[in-house]
Design a protein around this motif. Structure first.
Motif, short mmCIF file in Angstrom:
data_model
loop_
_atom_site.label_atom_id
_atom_site.label_comp_id
_atom_site.label_asym_id
_atom_site.label_seq_id
_atom_site.Cartn_x
_atom_site.Cartn_y
_atom_site.Cartn_z
N VAL A 253 -6.92 -13.33 -62.94
CA VAL A 253 -7.94 -13.07 -61.92
C VAL A 253 -9.27 -13.51 -62.52
CG1 VAL A 253 -9.07 -11.37 -60.45
CG2 VAL A 253 -6.64 -11.11 -61.02
N THR A 254 -9.96 -14.41 -61.86
CA THR A 254 -11.17 -14.98 -62.44
C THR A 254 -12.33 -13.99 -62.41
OG1 THR A 254 -12.01 -15.86 -60.34
CG2 THR A 254 -10.46 -17.25 -61.58
N PRO A 255 -13.29 -14.16 -63.31
CA PRO A 255 -14.51 -13.33 -63.28
C PRO A 255 -15.22 -13.43 -61.94
CG PRO A 255 -14.37 -14.49 -65.36
CD PRO A 255 -13.27 -15.04 -64.50
N ALA A 256 -15.20 -14.62 -61.31
CA ALA A 256 -15.85 -14.78 -60.01
C ALA A 256 -15.18 -13.91 -58.96
CB ALA A 256 -15.81 -16.25 -59.59
N ALA A 257 -13.85 -13.83 -59.00
CA ALA A 257 -13.14 -12.99 -58.03
C ALA A 257 -13.43 -11.51 -58.26
CB ALA A 257 -11.63 -13.25 -58.13
N MET A 258 -13.52 -11.11 -59.51
CA MET A 258 -13.81 -9.71 -59.83
C MET A 258 -15.21 -9.31 -59.37
SD MET A 258 -11.07 -8.45 -61.15
CE MET A 258 -11.62 -6.94 -61.96
N ALA A 259 -16.15 -10.25 -59.44
CA ALA A 259 -17.54 -9.94 -59.10
C ALA A 259 -17.84 -10.15 -57.63
CB ALA A 259 -18.47 -10.79 -59.96
N ASP A 260 -16.92 -10.72 -56.89
CA ASP A 260 -17.17 -11.10 -55.51
C ASP A 260 -17.37 -9.88 -54.61
OD1 ASP A 260 -17.40 -12.89 -53.35
OD2 ASP A 260 -15.30 -12.56 -52.81
N ASP A 261 -18.31 -9.99 -53.68
CA ASP A 261 -18.54 -8.95 -52.68
C ASP A 261 -18.35 -9.56 -51.30
OD1 ASP A 261 -19.33 -6.96 -51.00
OD2 ASP A 261 -21.32 -6.67 -51.85
N PRO A 262 -17.16 -9.42 -50.70
CA PRO A 262 -16.89 -10.05 -49.41
C PRO A 262 -17.84 -9.62 -48.30
CG PRO A 262 -14.85 -9.27 -50.43
CD PRO A 262 -15.99 -8.70 -51.23
N LEU A 263 -18.46 -8.45 -48.46
CA LEU A 263 -19.35 -7.96 -47.41
C LEU A 263 -20.64 -8.75 -47.31
CD1 LEU A 263 -19.53 -5.67 -45.29
CD2 LEU A 263 -20.80 -4.33 -46.99
N THR A 264 -21.15 -9.21 -48.45
CA THR A 264 -22.47 -9.85 -48.45
C THR A 264 -22.47 -11.30 -48.93
OG1 THR A 264 -22.92 -9.04 -50.70
CG2 THR A 264 -23.58 -7.63 -48.85
N ARG A 265 -21.34 -11.82 -49.34
CA ARG A 265 -21.38 -13.15 -49.93
C ARG A 265 -21.74 -14.23 -48.92
NH1 ARG A 265 -15.21 -15.15 -51.32
NH2 ARG A 265 -14.51 -15.56 -49.19
N HIS A 266 -21.50 -13.98 -47.63
CA HIS A 266 -21.86 -14.98 -46.62
C HIS A 266 -23.37 -15.21 -46.59
CE1 HIS A 266 -22.53 -11.20 -44.51
NE2 HIS A 266 -23.27 -11.87 -43.62
N VAL A 267 -24.14 -14.21 -47.04
CA VAL A 267 -25.59 -14.37 -47.12
C VAL A 267 -25.96 -15.18 -48.36
CG1 VAL A 267 -27.79 -13.19 -47.32
CG2 VAL A 267 -26.00 -12.23 -45.86
N SER A 268 -25.37 -14.81 -49.49
CA SER A 268 -25.73 -15.47 -50.74
C SER A 268 -25.30 -16.93 -50.77
CB SER A 268 -25.13 -14.72 -51.94
OG SER A 268 -23.71 -14.73 -51.88
N TYR A 269 -24.17 -17.27 -50.12
CA TYR A 269 -23.74 -18.66 -50.17
C TYR A 269 -24.35 -19.51 -49.06
CZ TYR A 269 -19.76 -17.86 -46.83
OH TYR A 269 -18.96 -17.57 -45.75
N SER A 270 -25.31 -18.96 -48.33
CA SER A 270 -25.97 -19.70 -47.26
C SER A 270 -27.45 -19.94 -47.54
CB SER A 270 -25.82 -18.95 -45.93
OG SER A 270 -24.47 -18.68 -45.63
N ARG A 271 -27.88 -19.74 -48.77
CA ARG A 271 -29.30 -19.77 -49.07
C ARG A 271 -29.87 -21.17 -49.26
NH1 ARG A 271 -31.12 -14.73 -49.97
NH2 ARG A 271 -29.63 -13.10 -50.57
N ILE A 272 -29.10 -22.12 -49.74
CA ILE A 272 -29.65 -23.41 -50.12
C ILE A 272 -29.76 -24.35 -48.93
CG2 ILE A 272 -29.28 -25.49 -51.51
CD1 ILE A 272 -28.05 -23.78 -53.64
N ASN A 273 -30.96 -24.88 -48.71
CA ASN A 273 -31.20 -25.91 -47.70
C ASN A 273 -31.17 -27.24 -48.44
OD1 ASN A 273 -32.27 -27.81 -45.94
ND2 ASN A 273 -33.67 -26.36 -44.98
#
Length: 282
Positions: A253-273
């Protein structure tokens, strides 16, 4: 680790996995790119578009194959320097090849045995009956070459057998986030290229002769790498499908999967224009 990409055309390495290569280069891994064809006829926008002008530039409109190939090699080398590819090997096959050639299989096998990469990256063979798909032909060649490289015998062939540790396939057009979708056929590895996405943009901007620079570079990364990023929970990602199974001491299980927050990640991965941060040069 040594990473070797094997693709059909000059730009394929950058469009499919340029961000991943940049991340490997940044941690000190050696990256080598093997390009099977010269790409002189495919995506020849610079030359075809010149002919559409009322007064075409004679130097561009009258370019011969050697001129076009040299121009594209220059674009590829500039892009390779940006992402950190240490060496580019070009075989200069005609880019209209539509079948498996035994002598090319041998040449690729010899390159694999000589370079001895830990990992090979190439295209997912979309459909083996589509002979006009040079990407499928290229990967079929690679798979045949892997088998041949693994069967070398020093006293018969002058070189020892060689087996790569893993093959990662790109361009699988499936991004579902679970193994039950489409009966498990999906990208099963994603690499977060957000930290190096600007370099991928800059590398794609090098391929002006193909019309890849400017708007298309940003559109491709926004759509393809943005969608892979959505599946991976990051801004931009490149997706891969592993050819071989892997063995672990415990369940991975990757560190990224362990740290992932499915509730809010849609906000964090939508920040870059992307277009605002990497504007098109005038």
């Amino acid at each position: 680790m040594k990473v070797m990409t094997i693709y059909a055309h000059p730009a394929d390495t950058i469009t499919n996995c340029g961000g991943t290569l940049a991340r490997h280069a940044d941690v000190g891994d050696e990256v080598v790119a093997l390009i099977l064809t010269h790409g002189g006829r495919i995506h020849a926008n610079r030359y075809a578009e010149e002919w559409r002008k009322d007064a075409p530039d004679a130097a561009i409109a009258g370019a011969g194959l050697d001129d076009i190939v040299a121009f594209k090699k220059g674009e590829l080398q500039r892009a390779a320097d940006i992402v950190g590819i240490s060496r580019v090997i070009t075989l200069d096959r005609d880019d209209r090849d539509a079948a498996l050639h035994d002598e090319l299989v041998e040449t690729v096998a010899e390159q694999i045995a000589a370079e001895r990469p830990d990992v090979i990256i190439c295209d997912y063979p979309q459909n083996p009956v589509m002979a006009a798909n040079t990407h499928t032909v290229a990967t079929t060649t690679v798979l045949a070459a892997l088998g041949r490289a693994g069967a070398y015998l020093r006293n018969l062939d002058g070189r020892a057998e060689y087996h790569v540790k893993q093959v990662f396939l790109t361009s699988l057009p499936v991004f579902p986030t679970d193994g039950l979708s489409l009966f498990g056929v999906r990208n099963d590895v994603f690499v977060d290229i957000t930290p190096v996405v600007g370099r991928k943009v800059a590398a794609m901007d090098c391929f002006d002769s193909q019309g890849y620079s400017g708007l298309f570079a940003r559109k491709l990364i926004e759509s393809a790498n943005g969608e892979a990023g959505r599946a991976a929970g990051v801004n931009f990602a490149e997706g891969f499908y592993r050819l071989y199974n892997e063995t672990h001491a415990v369940l991975p299980v990757t560190p990224a999967a362990m740290a992932d927050d499915p509730l809010t990640r849609h906000v964090s991965y939508s920040r870059i224009n992307l277009r605002a941060e990497y504007p098109i040069a005038e």
